[in-house]
Design a protein around this motif. Structure first.
Motif, PDB file in Angstrom:
ATOM      1  N   CYS A  38       8.069  -0.547  -0.589  1.00 13.81           N
ATOM      2  CA  CYS A  38       7.420  -1.395   0.399  1.00 13.81           C
ATOM      3  C   CYS A  38       8.334  -2.453   1.000  1.00 13.81           C
ATOM      4  O   CYS A  38       8.093  -2.919   2.111  1.00 13.81           O
ATOM      5  CB  CYS A  38       6.210  -2.086  -0.237  1.00 13.81           C
ATOM      6  SG  CYS A  38       4.836  -0.964  -0.631  1.00 13.81           S
ATOM      7  N   GLY A 185       6.233  -1.293  -7.842  1.00 17.49           N
ATOM      8  CA  GLY A 185       5.330  -1.570  -6.725  1.00 17.49           C
ATOM      9  C   GLY A 185       3.874  -1.397  -7.085  1.00 17.49           C
ATOM     10  O   GLY A 185       3.493  -1.320  -8.260  1.00 17.49           O
ATOM     11  N   GLY A 188      -1.253   1.211  -3.244  1.00 21.19           N
ATOM     12  CA  GLY A 188      -1.977   1.268  -1.983  1.00 21.19           C
ATOM     13  C   GLY A 188      -2.621   2.601  -1.697  1.00 21.19           C
ATOM     14  O   GLY A 188      -3.654   2.674  -1.014  1.00 21.19           O
ATOM     15  N   THR A 194      -4.045   2.522   4.206  1.00 21.46           N
ATOM     16  CA  THR A 194      -3.131   1.594   3.565  1.00 21.46           C
ATOM     17  C   THR A 194      -1.892   1.395   4.406  1.00 21.46           C
ATOM     18  O   THR A 194      -1.472   2.298   5.144  1.00 21.46           O
ATOM     19  CB  THR A 194      -2.729   2.079   2.159  1.00 21.46           C
ATOM     20  OG1 THR A 194      -1.825   1.133   1.577  1.00 21.46           O
ATOM     21  CG2 THR A 194      -2.057   3.447   2.212  1.00 21.46           C
ATOM     22  N   ASN A 196       0.881   0.849   2.873  1.00 19.71           N
ATOM     23  CA  ASN A 196       1.964   1.224   1.959  1.00 19.71           C
ATOM     24  C   ASN A 196       2.571   2.567   2.312  1.00 19.71           C
ATOM     25  O   ASN A 196       1.845   3.483   2.747  1.00 19.71           O
ATOM     26  CB  ASN A 196       1.455   1.292   0.521  1.00 19.71           C
ATOM     27  CG  ASN A 196       1.075  -0.050  -0.066  1.00 19.71           C
ATOM     28  OD1 ASN A 196       0.767  -0.139  -1.242  1.00 19.71           O
ATOM     29  ND2 ASN A 196       1.088  -1.112   0.733  1.00 19.71           N
ATOM     30  N   THR A 200       3.393   5.293  -3.032  1.00 16.10           N
ATOM     31  CA  THR A 200       2.930   4.065  -3.692  1.00 16.10           C
ATOM     32  C   THR A 200       1.653   4.399  -4.448  1.00 16.10           C
ATOM     33  O   THR A 200       0.540   4.118  -3.996  1.00 16.10           O
ATOM     34  CB  THR A 200       2.700   2.951  -2.655  1.00 16.10           C
ATOM     35  OG1 THR A 200       3.818   2.889  -1.779  1.00 16.10           O
ATOM     36  CG2 THR A 200       2.529   1.609  -3.331  1.00 16.10           C
ATOM     37  N   HIS A 328      -3.362  -3.285   1.318  1.00 15.67           N
ATOM     38  CA  HIS A 328      -2.016  -3.797   1.570  1.00 15.67           C
ATOM     39  C   HIS A 328      -1.254  -4.190   0.315  1.00 15.67           C
ATOM     40  O   HIS A 328      -0.113  -3.784   0.130  1.00 15.67           O
ATOM     41  CB  HIS A 328      -2.120  -4.998   2.512  1.00 15.67           C
ATOM     42  CG  HIS A 328      -0.817  -5.588   2.935  1.00 15.67           C
ATOM     43  ND1 HIS A 328       0.164  -4.851   3.564  1.00 15.67           N
ATOM     44  CD2 HIS A 328      -0.325  -6.858   2.825  1.00 15.67           C
ATOM     45  CE1 HIS A 328       1.199  -5.629   3.837  1.00 15.67           C
ATOM     46  NE2 HIS A 328       0.935  -6.849   3.383  1.00 15.67           N
ATOM     47  N   TYR A 329      -1.875  -4.979  -0.561  1.00 15.70           N
ATOM     48  CA  TYR A 329      -1.113  -5.544  -1.681  1.00 15.70           C
ATOM     49  C   TYR A 329      -2.029  -5.744  -2.876  1.00 15.70           C
ATOM     50  O   TYR A 329      -3.135  -6.277  -2.746  1.00 15.70           O
ATOM     51  CB  TYR A 329      -0.508  -6.894  -1.271  1.00 15.70           C
ATOM     52  CG  TYR A 329       0.453  -7.464  -2.292  1.00 15.70           C
ATOM     53  CD1 TYR A 329       1.818  -7.188  -2.214  1.00 15.70           C
ATOM     54  CD2 TYR A 329      -0.005  -8.264  -3.333  1.00 15.70           C
ATOM     55  CE1 TYR A 329       2.699  -7.708  -3.150  1.00 15.70           C
ATOM     56  CE2 TYR A 329       0.864  -8.777  -4.283  1.00 15.70           C
ATOM     57  CZ  TYR A 329       2.229  -8.496  -4.174  1.00 15.70           C
ATOM     58  OH  TYR A 329       3.095  -9.003  -5.114  1.00 15.70           O
TER      59      TYR A 329
END
Length: 502
Positions: A38, A185, A188, A194, A196, A200, A328-329
């Protein structure tokens, strides 16, 4: 000591470089090629440069406010007080942050920051600049790099991490280590939409869960409010709103003020929910209006966004563009202390895979790159020092989800067969922006059933699916356990269907 770092974003490469410079033998294991992940996609910057009216204390206060009061104050203090040193280090390693005519660093502002304190590189290409500089530094340092290596599992002997098992070219192999630093990471791709990149899939968190590590706050997935609503997911940086762009409905009204006095600059969780509800109410995407900034400013300040939006057929200097939220996170992850130590001796975790306590229930914009740099450096410094137990202060309703769902012995017998896309759709609908008891129960039942019938994974794709299923169960369980709405975890009293726009 022999150190294996799994992951090659800002957190992993910072840790690898510091460990190498401390005299350790370092091997970096990465799922794709060096620098994948990311970090290279980050359009925002690095918070932590304070002007005359600003301070580390004010940055800490903004971080805690954005985190809905659930941030660990000690971790936040470490973050803000180490910020200047880590930004200086990035500059020394070759990151060319943007500067004004006087040579001073240009400082930007983003949502929930009370001051402009964020440094950028290439306008909206900060992550790419950082990734490029750290990859080059890693190559120059002659650190051993194993690319195309999928983390299959952690090697644990006598309760101590002693290496990693990786899948390379279809074959499993073991890499022994005196210390393992996870920097893999987030997750996502648990969700249908997402920001990402591919891959991920929460591999590090899943491996830590299987090894028995304490994991927390998986219910706190942050959804970025502004992703281009047509074509493949493409993030429109929060810095655009920080420069003055607005969110408008079909009538041109700035609706975000209905939800928060800061409007478009409210914390991300608030803006994302406001945007989703407005889009559903008007049965079409809301729009981001950046026309007041003008063509020259948009092209200079946001060159990547300017190029991509135009390639997609939008002239955002003339017309507002359609936007929608996307996963996102992940604020949660493997629980660590202030030096990246986990509950398993010999195992460290840094970056998005870790739950340092910095982000609480909602990450403040541009704190993620900073967190990776700060805690990556701290973990490397802690390698070889006496092991300290992780403080047992994690709330019981957010404690390790390694046994998530074990009390639920009668999952529903019916339902769709498993596929990754079906799982992602389920998570988006039931464990996404707006959650209900019924939806969370439905998701958990389905995931438990899928896990109970899944064959042993062999290929990389099968192992990714297994990791996503494990994290889906843990996430839904954590979301059910946290009964109050806080930050990114919002318990909707009534089901609110979201508009499908991505």
């Amino acid at each position: 000591m022999n150190v294996v770092v799994v992951g090659s974003g800002i957190a992993g490469l910072t840790a690898a470089l510091h460990a190498h410079e401390a005299g350790h033998a370092v091997t970096v294991v990465t799922k794709g090629v060096l620098g994948d992940g990311c970090t290279g996609f980050a359009q925002g910057g690095v918070a932590g440069m304070y002007g005359p009216a600003d301070s580390a204390a004010q940055h800490a206060a903004d971080t805690i406010d954005a985190g809905a009061g659930l941030s660990d104050s000690a971790a936040v203090d470490v973050l803000v007080h180490d910020a200047a040193a880590r930004i200086a280090e990035l500059i020394a390693r070759g990151v060319a942050f943007d500067r004004g005519p006087d040579g001073e660093l240009l400082l930007g502002r983003e949502a929930a920051h009370r001051h402009a304190r964020i440094v950028h590189a290439g306008g909206d290409a900060t992550g790419a600049a950082i990734a490029g500089a750290l990859v080059a530094a890693t190559r120059r340092a002659a650190i051993t790099v194993v690319e195309g290596a999928f983390l299959a599992d952690l090697m644990i002997v006598g309760g101590v991490a002693c290496g990693v098992r990786v899948l390379v070219g279809g074959a499993l192999s073991d890499l022994e280590a005196d210390a393992v630093i996870l920097a893999t990471g987030g997750a996502g791709h648990l969700y249908a939409h997402t920001t990402n990149p591919e891959g991920t899939t929460g591999d590090g968190i899943a491996a830590a869960l299987r090894a028995g590590a304490v994991v927390a706050d998986l219910e706190f997935m942050q959804f970025h409010p502004t992703v281009l609503a047509e074509g493949p997911a493409f993030l429109i940086s929060e810095a655009v709103r920080g420069e003055g762009a607005t969110l408008i409905d079909v009538d041109g009204r700035r609706f975000a003020f209905d939800s928060h006095p800061d409007g478009e600059l409210a914390p991300r969780d608030v803006v994302s929910r406001a945007l989703a509800r407005q889009a559903a109410a008007q049965d079409s995407p809301v729009r981001l209006d950046a026309t007041m900034l003008g063509e020259r400013v948009l092209a200079r300040r946001f060159p990547t966004i300017d190029r991509v939006t135009r390639e997609r057929g939008f002239d955002w200097a003339i017309h507002p563009i359609p936007v929608t939220p996307a996963a996102h996170y992940l604020m949660g992850g493997v629980v660590t202390d202030l030096d990246g130590r986990t509950s398993i001796p010999g195992l460290f975790a840094v970056g998005e895979v870790a739950r340092t306590g910095v982000h609480g229930a909602n990450r403040l914009a541009s704190n993620s790159l900073l967190e990776g740099a700060v805690f990556g450096a701290r973990a490397a410094t802690a390698v070889g020092k006496p092991w300290k137990p992780v403080p047992a202060h994690v709330p019981t309703d957010a404690r390790s989800a390694s046994t998530a769902g074990t009390c639920r012995t009668r999952p529903r017998p019916d339902g769709s067969p498993f596929s990754r896309s079906v799982l992602q759709r389920l998570m988006w609908d039931d464990v996404g922006l707006l959650r209900t008891d019924e939806g969370l129960e439905h998701a958990l039942d389905a995931v438990i059933r899928w896990r109970s019938t899944a064959p042993a994974p062999v290929t990389v794709a099968e192992r990714e699916d297994a990791n996503l299923l494990l994290l889906a169960e843990a996430t839904a369980s954590a979301a059910l356990a946290r009964t109050e709405s806080v930050g990114a975890h919002y318990r909707d009293p009534v089901a609110s269907p979201l508009l499908e726009t991505v």
